[in-house]
Design a protein around this motif. Sequence first.
Motif, PDB file in Angstrom:
ATOM      1  N   GLY A 175       0.797  -1.213   0.000  1.00 54.04           N
ATOM      2  CA  GLY A 175       0.000   0.000   0.000  1.00 54.04           C
ATOM      3  C   GLY A 175       0.830   1.264   0.000  1.00 54.04           C
ATOM      4  O   GLY A 175       0.298   2.365   0.156  1.00 54.04           O
ATOM      5  N   TYR A 208      -4.613   7.676  -1.321  1.00 53.69           N
ATOM      6  CA  TYR A 208      -5.426   8.214  -0.246  1.00 53.69           C
ATOM      7  C   TYR A 208      -4.733   9.342   0.522  1.00 53.69           C
ATOM      8  O   TYR A 208      -3.555   9.615   0.337  1.00 53.69           O
ATOM      9  CB  TYR A 208      -5.815   7.071   0.708  1.00 53.69           C
ATOM     10  N   TYR A 292     -12.545   4.264  -2.051  1.00 53.53           N
ATOM     11  CA  TYR A 292     -11.791   3.188  -1.406  1.00 53.53           C
ATOM     12  C   TYR A 292     -11.149   3.625  -0.091  1.00 53.53           C
ATOM     13  O   TYR A 292     -10.909   2.789   0.786  1.00 53.53           O
ATOM     14  CB  TYR A 292     -10.745   2.626  -2.367  1.00 53.53           C
ATOM     15  N   GLN A 293     -10.864   4.907   0.059  1.00 50.40           N
ATOM     16  CA  GLN A 293     -10.346   5.362   1.352  1.00 50.40           C
ATOM     17  C   GLN A 293     -11.386   5.117   2.448  1.00 50.40           C
ATOM     18  O   GLN A 293     -11.056   4.713   3.563  1.00 50.40           O
ATOM     19  CB  GLN A 293      -9.978   6.841   1.295  1.00 50.40           C
ATOM     20  N   ARG A 296     -11.224   1.456   3.280  1.00 48.01           N
ATOM     21  CA  ARG A 296     -10.037   1.225   4.110  1.00 48.01           C
ATOM     22  C   ARG A 296     -10.317   1.593   5.558  1.00 48.01           C
ATOM     23  O   ARG A 296      -9.982   0.845   6.486  1.00 48.01           O
ATOM     24  CB  ARG A 296      -8.870   2.048   3.571  1.00 48.01           C
ATOM     25  N   ASP A 297     -10.930   2.753   5.756  1.00 46.40           N
ATOM     26  CA  ASP A 297     -11.145   3.258   7.113  1.00 46.40           C
ATOM     27  C   ASP A 297     -12.180   2.440   7.878  1.00 46.40           C
ATOM     28  O   ASP A 297     -12.092   2.314   9.103  1.00 46.40           O
ATOM     29  CB  ASP A 297     -11.543   4.728   7.061  1.00 46.40           C
ATOM     30  N   CYS A 313      -1.316   2.439   5.256  1.00 46.57           N
ATOM     31  CA  CYS A 313      -1.721   2.083   3.894  1.00 46.57           C
ATOM     32  C   CYS A 313      -2.120   3.351   3.157  1.00 46.57           C
ATOM     33  O   CYS A 313      -3.119   3.981   3.501  1.00 46.57           O
ATOM     34  CB  CYS A 313      -2.875   1.089   3.933  1.00 46.57           C
ATOM     35  N   MET A 319      -3.933  -3.875   2.866  1.00 45.53           N
ATOM     36  CA  MET A 319      -3.140  -3.407   4.001  1.00 45.53           C
ATOM     37  C   MET A 319      -2.404  -4.595   4.609  1.00 45.53           C
ATOM     38  O   MET A 319      -2.822  -5.754   4.458  1.00 45.53           O
ATOM     39  CB  MET A 319      -4.029  -2.738   5.049  1.00 45.53           C
ATOM     40  N   SER A 365      -7.357  -7.605   2.237  1.00 41.10           N
ATOM     41  CA  SER A 365      -7.988  -6.817   1.171  1.00 41.10           C
ATOM     42  C   SER A 365      -9.192  -6.053   1.705  1.00 41.10           C
ATOM     43  O   SER A 365      -9.974  -6.584   2.496  1.00 41.10           O
ATOM     44  CB  SER A 365      -8.430  -7.736   0.032  1.00 41.10           C
ATOM     45  N   PHE A 366      -9.350  -4.799   1.239  1.00 41.97           N
ATOM     46  CA  PHE A 366     -10.525  -4.024   1.647  1.00 41.97           C
ATOM     47  C   PHE A 366     -11.365  -3.561   0.453  1.00 41.97           C
ATOM     48  O   PHE A 366     -12.206  -2.655   0.587  1.00 41.97           O
ATOM     49  CB  PHE A 366     -10.133  -2.825   2.524  1.00 41.97           C
ATOM     50  N   CYS A 367     -11.193  -4.183  -0.716  1.00 39.70           N
ATOM     51  CA  CYS A 367     -12.015  -3.807  -1.885  1.00 39.70           C
ATOM     52  C   CYS A 367     -13.305  -4.624  -1.879  1.00 39.70           C
ATOM     53  O   CYS A 367     -13.648  -5.308  -2.851  1.00 39.70           O
ATOM     54  CB  CYS A 367     -11.229  -4.020  -3.180  1.00 39.70           C
TER      55      CYS A 367
END
Length: 385
Positions: A175, A208, A292-293, A296-297, A313, A319, A365-367
Amino acid sequence: MQSTFSLRSKLPSGISIFSVIGQLATEYQAINLWQGAPNFLPDQQLIDSATMAMKQGFNQYSPMMGVPALRQVLAEKTAKLYGARYDADKEVTVTAGGLEAVYAAITAPVHPGDEVIFFEPAFECYEPIVRLQGATPVAITISLDTLKIDWEEVAAAITPRTRMLIINTPHNPTGAILEKRDIDRLIAVTRNTNIVILSDEVYEHMVYDGMTHHSMSRYPELAERSVVVLSLGKTYHVTGWRVGYCVAPAEIMEEIRKVHQYLVFSAPAPMQVALAAAVENPESYLALAEFYQRKRDILLSYLAESPLDVKPCSSGFFMLARFSDFSNYSDRDFVFDLLRRMRVGTIPLSSFYGDGTDTGTIRISFCKDDDTLREGGRALSNWRQ
């Protein structure tokens, strides 16, 4: 059926960890935080555009280099974003995903006996592709504490046999992104050499916290020796459509196309037509950083309650989280334990090192849709050995 043939493997490393985790994740019905593929639908208008393209007859091979309308809009997009003007006919090629572009970009200039510098942890495809050319991969390790490249080490690794240097920014799996000072050093170490830069920039729009993506296309001294690989599948949440592209100076692109034509010839035509219409709207990709931020959060908010040490990240879909402070498991055993007991799929970071270096770290993964992130975050926070 038994065979009497005996074959010497070109890739003795075996089946990818992604295939292994995918099979186990299905078996355990695990939450998918391991794969860089969104689990939500793309924009309905994009689906409708692809359907309409099929109905209009775009069901056969496209031109080898890609649908003209898509190449043109991609050239215009690159000029607006980075100030680089690529000829849509000679310097833009649409490929069957970013991975095919990477394969063709390595295969075209790299010959047996050459050396290719890349940075670990690294997406798993670089090293085997280099080895398939009879060339030598030269791995330089990025510190997980700083997530920075040691440019003195890079300069020392360059030899008369160095043919290519592979950059990945935004970086999978850390990241991290290259900063302007990295660009300055990259220019310095490649100046007056015959080194081709392969810049994997498939997450170009997922940057980000107000940070800047420093594309090789932005800097003329780098652009003239660079192949920049990008992904429309990543950008438009349609990784299964397998549409990527690359941009490069005409003399380099000519060689890449010679390889591309014998790999797949062309990417799926109706998807190219639909994506050409989508790219015409800049908001369709400029809004991705905020989108996407936020995801992520969401995941970070849950992992804050976990024992995991989550690394900063700045970009991409992933991350890193270190677990070695509270567990003596190897990273593979930790990942398998998460699958079995918590029903969460992640990836061991050791799979991103050629020698399997175990750093006590996993990639997450956070997508994903918000419910998946919350469910996966809660499960990870509840892990106990």
